[in-house]
Design a protein around this motif. Sequence first.
Motif, mmCIF file in Angstrom:
data_model
loop_
_atom_site.group_PDB
_atom_site.id
_atom_site.type_symbol
_atom_site.label_atom_id
_atom_site.label_comp_id
_atom_site.label_asym_id
_atom_site.label_seq_id
_atom_site.Cartn_x
_atom_site.Cartn_y
_atom_site.Cartn_z
ATOM 1 N N LEU A 86 -6.411 4.527 6.015
ATOM 2 C CA LEU A 86 -8.096 4.734 6.977
ATOM 3 C C LEU A 86 -8.370 5.425 7.466
ATOM 4 O O LEU A 86 -7.901 6.965 8.042
ATOM 5 C CB LEU A 86 -6.567 3.808 8.517
ATOM 6 N N SER B 289 0.555 -1.433 0.076
ATOM 7 C CA SER B 289 -0.008 -0.018 -0.168
ATOM 8 C C SER B 289 0.912 1.496 -0.319
ATOM 9 O O SER B 289 0.586 2.249 -0.359
ATOM 10 C CB SER B 289 -1.005 -0.127 1.521
ATOM 11 N N GLY C 196 -3.719 1.078 6.127
ATOM 12 C CA GLY C 196 -2.668 -0.369 6.164
ATOM 13 C C GLY C 196 -1.807 -0.690 5.318
ATOM 14 O O GLY C 196 -2.077 -0.903 4.140
ATOM 15 N N GLY C 197 -0.859 -2.340 6.266
ATOM 16 C CA GLY C 197 -0.031 -2.629 5.122
ATOM 17 C C GLY C 197 1.320 -1.839 4.444
ATOM 18 O O GLY C 197 1.969 -1.947 4.303
ATOM 19 N N ALA D 245 -9.825 3.696 13.211
ATOM 20 C CA ALA D 245 -8.977 2.844 12.939
ATOM 21 C C ALA D 245 -7.625 3.215 13.324
ATOM 22 O O ALA D 245 -6.446 2.436 13.497
ATOM 23 C CB ALA D 245 -8.887 2.324 11.321
ATOM 24 N N ALA D 246 -7.053 4.152 12.532
ATOM 25 C CA ALA D 246 -5.638 4.634 12.380
ATOM 26 C C ALA D 246 -5.349 4.629 13.970
ATOM 27 O O ALA D 246 -4.295 4.701 14.258
ATOM 28 C CB ALA D 246 -5.609 5.650 11.932
ATOM 29 N N ALA E 212 -4.336 1.863 15.046
ATOM 30 C CA ALA E 212 -3.230 1.100 14.688
ATOM 31 C C ALA E 212 -2.242 2.197 15.242
ATOM 32 O O ALA E 212 -1.089 1.386 15.826
ATOM 33 C CB ALA E 212 -3.060 1.212 13.286
ATOM 34 N N ALA F 158 0.325 4.259 11.084
ATOM 35 C CA ALA F 158 -0.861 3.627 11.533
ATOM 36 C C ALA F 158 -2.208 4.360 10.685
ATOM 37 O O ALA F 158 -3.058 4.785 10.634
ATOM 38 C CB ALA F 158 -0.797 4.484 12.979
#
Length: 253
Positions: free
Chosen positions: A227, A180, A201-202, A231-232, A235, A198
């Motif tokens: 994200l 990504s 993703g990936g 979600a960030a 992470a 963060a």
Amino acid sequence: MLTPQGLKGKQFRITGTSYPRLGPPPRRGRRVVMFVGSLLALSLIALGGVQVFDIFTGKAKHGAAQACASARASASGKPLAVPAAATSAPGSPPAPGSPAASGAPAASGAPAAGSAAPSTAPLPAVTAAPQPQAVTVNVLNATDKAGLAAKTADELKQRGFTVGKVGNAPSALENKVPGSAELVAGQSGAGAAALLGAQVGGATTMADARTDGSVDFVIGEGYTALLDPNAAATALAAALKPSPSASPLPGSC
């Protein structure tokens, strides 16, 4: 006592307490076998005692410590001390392979985005990240999708990041980032790289020789979008949480 019929001339003696029985006299071979077995048992006991003594005196621990030190040195690929030949006396020619011998200038300041040479030292682990306003990010597009760098830079700016250079990635990275994103930072930008990592993703992280805290956000082929903020944040908390280190077993490195 009369000798029973058929046993004349053979040596027998009367044994037993309940009733008389006829049996052969004891053989010397049995005594020899018992004596040899006793000697073997004593030898094994003495050998075990010597081994126990070596364990408690610390000889085994000293040998294990030396083995662990050798294993660490060979695993890191670096000598425990700088060899004397590595330093040259004033006025002597530089060592082959050194920056002075090749004519390459020493790194000073932050190089241009995407042009810094990769560093062999990985980014250090961090337990804290700076605020987005303190992070300068260069958004570079390594894909064939037009306008992806500008769109991603606007989204990062909305999240508070300071956007630096926006454009295409160097030709060496075009269509060469399968994931990504690829985050490139110097040693002082480890916290900023963790914060940016963060957000998507990936993403993978690489180190280069820059001395400032800027980070190159190189968009890869697998990038779709950032994200969402929740979600960030999750992470980022997982990335900053120190991983517990298992205690080594006795006798292990």
